[in-house]
Write a protein that holds these residues in place. Structure first.
Motif, mmCIF file in Angstrom:
data_model
loop_
_atom_site.group_PDB
_atom_site.id
_atom_site.type_symbol
_atom_site.label_atom_id
_atom_site.label_comp_id
_atom_site.label_asym_id
_atom_site.label_seq_id
_atom_site.Cartn_x
_atom_site.Cartn_y
_atom_site.Cartn_z
ATOM 1 N N ASP A 85 0.872 -1.176 0.000
ATOM 2 C CA ASP A 85 0.000 0.000 0.000
ATOM 3 C C ASP A 85 0.910 1.226 0.000
ATOM 4 N N GLY A 86 0.871 1.932 -1.128
ATOM 5 C CA GLY A 86 1.786 3.056 -1.298
ATOM 6 C C GLY A 86 2.762 2.787 -2.439
ATOM 7 N N THR A 87 2.273 2.151 -3.479
ATOM 8 C CA THR A 87 3.154 1.795 -4.601
ATOM 9 C C THR A 87 3.778 3.033 -5.254
ATOM 10 N N ARG A 183 -0.602 14.005 4.020
ATOM 11 C CA ARG A 183 -0.999 13.082 2.968
ATOM 12 C C ARG A 183 0.213 12.181 2.697
ATOM 13 N N GLU A 204 -10.909 10.284 3.309
ATOM 14 C CA GLU A 204 -10.498 10.091 1.913
ATOM 15 C C GLU A 204 -11.666 9.521 1.123
#
Ligand code: IPD
Ligand code: CA
Ligand code: CA
Length: 264
Positions: A85-87, A183, A204
């Motif tokens: 998560d956070g590619t 963010r 979000e």
């Protein structure tokens, strides 16, 4: 449930270790585009495979919903997996990403693990038994207002760009009140941070179930609240969510909802 969680922890650590090994040589990464501004690497794919294999070896009858491989198997137990998560951060060498694994049993979220391989921090939660960071109990912060709060968020992009206008109005309102807005780029980790009291609230639009399942359970177990940003639009399916300490959650909802477009 603890045995199931232990297997998820083992799987999350394996996935995270794989990501961290590759992070030191991202210049050699094979990055493919799934859609506009949406990328997948061999790390996402290999980590997901490794996570599923680790859990399947122990629980061969369970089903899996992985971001990269979709739904496989069927049954009462469904593991919901985001292997990386956070590619976007990962491929830029920006060290904020995580592995998120949640377990749903007969439709109810029962356990979750979020592992941050950069800081080697492990967040866990079991329904009814609380949430933990590296084995220590965590609770949401004591913050009671948006004023003075540190709020996490994610900007709309890709397919959820349609929320851009109301989102900017929301951002304007929160900016005027909050002590700060962050963010970082891994929604799963943002939610874990709310559970751990590092963020006081979060909102979000357009997240996926694998981004939020584990983190949302942790927030609830840490004494916080998670709810629908858009009334009547269940957060786990729509991915439109607000979370926070009970008071910050309520205040955020009050502040954000007036900016939503009129229902069609
Ligand atoms: C993304 C991250 C990000 C959020 C995006 C997600 P991915 O996940 O969680 O913080 O804003 O909406 O898609 O694609 O890196 O797994
Ligand atoms: Ca994700
Ligand atoms: Ca992902």
């Amino acid at each position: 449930m603890q045995a199931l969680l232990n297997t998820a922890i083992q799987a999350a650590r394996k996935g995270g270790d794989l990501a961290i090994r590759e992070f030191s040589r991202i210049d050699r990464l094979d990055v493919r585009s799934k859609a506009r501004n949406e990328f997948v690497t061999q790390v996402d794919l290999a980590a997901e495979q490794q996570i599923i294999e680790t859990i399947r070896r122990r629980y061969p009858d369970h089903a899996f919903l992985g971001e990269e491989s979709g739904l496989s198997g069927q049954g009462d137990h469904v593991w919901i997996i985001d292997p990386l998560d956070g590619t976007t951060n990962f491929i830029h060498g920006f060290p904020v990403f995580s592995v998120s694994i949640a377990l749903k049993v007969r439709g109810t979220l029962e356990a979750g693990v979020i592992y941050d391989p950069c800081r080697q921090e492990l967040f866990t939660g079991i329904r009814g038994s609380g949430a933990q960071l590296d084995g220590r109990r965590i609770r949401v912060s004591r913050q009671v207002s948006v004023e003075g709060a540190l709020i996490g968020t994610g900007f709309p992009y890709r397919s959820n760009l349609r929320w851009g206008k109301p989102y900017l109005a929301m951002l304007g309102s929160v900016m005027q009140e909050a002590a700060g807005i962050r963010r970082p780029g891994s929604a799963a980790l943002d939610l874990a941070y709310v559970a751990a009291g590092r963020l006081d609230g979060f909102w979000e639009f357009g997240l996926s179930t694998w981004d939020i399942a584990a983190g949302a359970l942790m927030i609830q177990e840490a004494g916080g609240l998670v709810s629908d940003l858009v009334p009547g639009d269940p957060w786990l399916d729509s991915g439109n969510l607000v979370a926070g300490t009970p008071k910050v959650h309520d205040a955020l909802l009050k502040m954000l909802r007036p900016h939503l477009p009129e229902p069609a």
